[in-house]
Design an enzyme around this catalytic site. Structure first.
Site, short mmCIF file in Angstrom:
data_model
loop_
_atom_site.label_atom_id
_atom_site.label_comp_id
_atom_site.label_asym_id
_atom_site.label_seq_id
_atom_site.Cartn_x
_atom_site.Cartn_y
_atom_site.Cartn_z
N HIS A 155 9.72 -9.85 4.50
CA HIS A 155 9.14 -8.51 4.37
C HIS A 155 9.38 -7.93 2.97
O HIS A 155 9.43 -6.72 2.80
CB HIS A 155 9.72 -7.54 5.40
CG HIS A 155 9.79 -8.10 6.79
ND1 HIS A 155 8.74 -8.01 7.67
CD2 HIS A 155 10.75 -8.80 7.43
CE1 HIS A 155 9.08 -8.60 8.81
NE2 HIS A 155 10.29 -9.10 8.69
N LYS A 282 3.34 -3.81 -24.51
CA LYS A 282 2.99 -4.60 -23.33
C LYS A 282 2.97 -6.09 -23.56
O LYS A 282 2.57 -6.59 -24.61
CB LYS A 282 1.61 -4.18 -22.82
CG LYS A 282 1.60 -2.79 -22.24
CD LYS A 282 2.18 -2.77 -20.86
CE LYS A 282 1.08 -2.90 -19.84
NZ LYS A 282 1.57 -2.83 -18.50
N GLU A 289 -2.28 -13.45 -13.07
CA GLU A 289 -3.23 -12.57 -12.39
C GLU A 289 -4.61 -13.21 -12.28
O GLU A 289 -5.28 -13.10 -11.25
CB GLU A 289 -3.33 -11.24 -13.14
CG GLU A 289 -2.06 -10.41 -13.04
CD GLU A 289 -2.06 -9.21 -13.98
OE1 GLU A 289 -3.14 -8.71 -14.34
OE2 GLU A 289 -0.96 -8.78 -14.37
#
Ligand code: ARG
Length: 459
Positions: A155, A282, A289
Site C-alpha cells: 500500500h 530541475k 516517465e
C-alpha cells in the site's frame, strides 16, 4: 497497369489507390518478402512447376533486387500497392516472362502471412537479446546489493525490511517470465503458411515442407483457411509486449518515486535525465516517465489488433492489413524502451544510507517482534495484538521499537527479554527470512545463481 488489372475497365480512383496501398508501412518487410519468394521460386523449379532456368533467373534477380534495395537504389511505388506487388513488379520489369511465373501457386494472402511471420521472428530474437542485456545489468546490481537494506512496501506504506537485491530480483523474475513468454510465442510464429493460397490451397503439387525447411520454419500450417487468416500470433506477441511494458512501467514508476527529493533512494545519472526550460534547478526523470507513458501506446496496439480481428469471417479480409502498423509500432516501441531503460538503471546511483534509514522507520520490524513472542510460546494472534499495542504506545511517544527500554518492553509482555534487541534489529529481520524466495542474503544469492543459469540456458 495493376498486376490484377485484367478484369477492370476503369483505373483506380486516386483516393482509393492511396487508401488501399500499404507500401508506406509494409516496405519494411522487403527482406522477408524476397527471401520467401526465393524459396518459393526454388521450390517451383525443383517440383517442375516452372522451368528450372526461370527459377534460377528469378532467384538470381531477386538477390540483386535485395542488394539494390539495401543500397537505396529502389523507389517503391504507391501504385504497386504493397511490398509483395512492388517486388514482383520490379522483378518482371527486369526479367519479363520468367518474373511473371513467380506467383504460380501463391496468393498475396499466404505471402503476407509468410512475410509477417518471418518479420516477427527476427524481431522477437532481437527483443530477446535486449531482455538478456537488461537481465544481466539487473543481476550485476543485485549481486552488489545483497546487503543493502531498504524498506519493502505494501500500500506504499513501509511494511518489512528487504534488500535492494531482493527488490531488483523481483523484476528479474518478471523479465525471466517475459523471456519464456516470447520464446513460447516464437513457436507459434514459426509455422509456414505458404501453400494456403488465397484460401483453399492450390492445385499445383507444391513441396511445402521444402519451403519451410529453406526458410527455417519448424512446421507448416495444416489448414489453408486458417493459414491465411490466423493472426493469433500477432495478437499474442502484442500481449507479450504489453506485459513487458507493464513491467517496465512499474519499475519506472518506482524509480520516479525513489528519485524524488522526498525519497532520495536513487539519483538518476545526468546522462539519463533532462532539464527544465524555466526552472534552472530541475533534473527530471523524463526517460522513466516516457517509458511509463509508452506502455499505454503498446496496450493500444494490442486492443487495436484484437478489435480488428474480432468480427472477421474466414478467410482473408483486407481488414487484416491493419495488423501491421499496430504490431510494428509495438515492436518499435519496445525496442526503443528496453535499451534506454537498461542504460538508465545501469547508471543509477543508489543512496544506500537513505534506503537503510528508510527501512528503520515505520515499524518495519513489528512482524519480527511478534514472531519473537511466538518463539517464546505466545500464539501468533495474541503476539500480533501485543505488538500492535506496543506500536500504538511507540507512536504516541514518538519512538521506534528498538528504542524501547527493557522496562517498557516488560510492561508489554513479561516474556520479552534482552535478546529482543537482537531479534528486531533490521539485519536480523532480513537475514532470518531464509525461506526459498525470501530476502535473506543466502536466499537471494541462491536465486541469483538460478537466474544466472536461466540466462545461460535461455538466450
Ligand atoms: N497488403 C495486404 C495485407 O497487408 C496483402 C494481401 C492482400 N490480398 C488481397 N487479396 N487484397 O494484408
Amino acid at each position: 497497369m495493376k498486376l490484377w488489372g485484367g478484369r477492370f475497365e476503369k483505373s483506380t480512383d486516386f483516393l482509393v489507390n492511396d487508401f488501399n496501398s500499404s507500401i508506406r508501412f509494409d516496405k519494411r518487410m522487403y527482406k522477408q518478402d524476397i527471401k520467401g519468394s526465393i524459396a518459393h521460386a526454388k521450390m517451383l523449379g525443383k517440383c517442375e512447376i516452372i522451368p528450372m532456368e526461370d527459377s534460377e533467373l528469378i532467384v538470381k534477380t531477386l538477390g540483386e533486387i535485395l542488394e539494390d534495395i539495401e543500397n537505396g537504389k529502389v523507389d517503391f511505388l504507391i501504385d504497386a500497392e504493397d511490398i509483395h506487388m512492388n517486388i514482383e513488379t520490379i522483378l518482371t520489369q527486369r526479367i519479363g516472362e520468367a518474373g511473371k511465373r513467380l506467383h504460380t501457386g501463391r496468393s498475396r494472402n499466404d505471402q503476407v502471412a509468410l512475410d509477417i511471420r518471418m518479420y516477427l521472428r527476427d524481431e522477437v530474437n532481437e527483443i530477446l537479446q535486449m531482455i538478456k542485456s537488461l537481465c544481466e545489468v539487473l543481476l550485476n546490481l543485485a549481486k552488489e546489493n545483497t546487503d543493502t537494506i531498504m524498506p519493502g512496501y505494501t500500500h506504499l506504506q513501509k511494511a518489512q525490511p528487504i534488500t535492494l537485491a531482493h527488490h531488483l530480483c523481483a523484476y528479474l523474475e518478471m523479465f525471466k517470465r517475459d523471456t519464456l513468454r516470447l520464446k513460447d510465442c516464437y513457436k507459434r510464429i514459426n509455422i509456414m503458411p505458404l501453400g494456403s493460397g488465397a484460401l483453399a490451397g492450390t492445385t499445383y503439387p507444391l513441396d511445402r515442407e521444402f519451403v519451410a525447411k529453406e526458410l527455417g520454419f519448424d512446421s507448416v500450417t495444416l489448414n489453408s483457411l486458417d493459414g491465411v487468416s490466423d493472426r493469433d500470433f500477432v495478437i499474442e506477441l502484442s500481449a507479450d509486449l504489453s506485459i513487458i511494458m507493464m513491467h517496465l512501467s512499474r519499475f519506472c514508476e518506482e524509480l520516479i518515486l525513489w528519485n524524488t527529493n522526498e525519497f532520495s533512494f536513487v539519483e538518476m545519472d545526468d546522462s539519463c535525465s533532462t532539464g527544465s526550460s524555466i526552472m534552472p534547478q530541475k533534473k527530471n526523470p523524463d526517460v522513466a516517465e516516457l517509458i511509463r507513458g509508452k506502455s499505454g501506446r503498446v496496450y493500444g496496439d494490442l486492443m487495436s489488433i484484437l478489435t480488428t480481428m474480432k468480427g472477421i469471417p474466414l478467410a482473408y479480409n483486407k481488414d487484416m492489413q491493419e495488423d501491421k502498423e499496430c504490431i510494428f509500432d509495438a515492436v518499435d516501441t519496445i525496442k526503443l524502451c528496453i535499451p534506454v531503460f537498461t542504460k538508465m538503471i545501469d547508471t543509477l546511483t543508489f543512496n544506500k544510507e537513505k534506503m537503510e534509514k528508510g527501512a528503520g522507520g515505520g515499524f518495519t520490524n513489528a512482524t519480527d517482534a511478534a514472531d519473537y513472542l511466538v518463539r517464546k510460546g505466545i500464539p501468533f494472534r495474541e503476539a500480533h495484538e501485543i505488538i500492535g499495542k506496543m506500536v500504538l504506545y511507540a507512536t504516541k511517544n514518538n519512538k521506534s521499537l528498538d528504542e524501547f527500554t527493557m522496562n517498557e518492553f516488560k510492561a508489554c509482555s513479561d516474556k520479552i527479554e534482552e535478546d529482543i534487541y537482537e531479534a528486531i534489529n533490521l539485519n536480523t529481520c532480513v537475514n532470518n527470512r531464509k525461506v526459498i524466495g525470501g530476502p535473506s542474503k543466502t536466499a537471494v544469492e541462491d536465486t541469483i545463481k538460478k537466474s544466472e543459469k536461466f540466462i545461460l540456458e535461455n538466450f
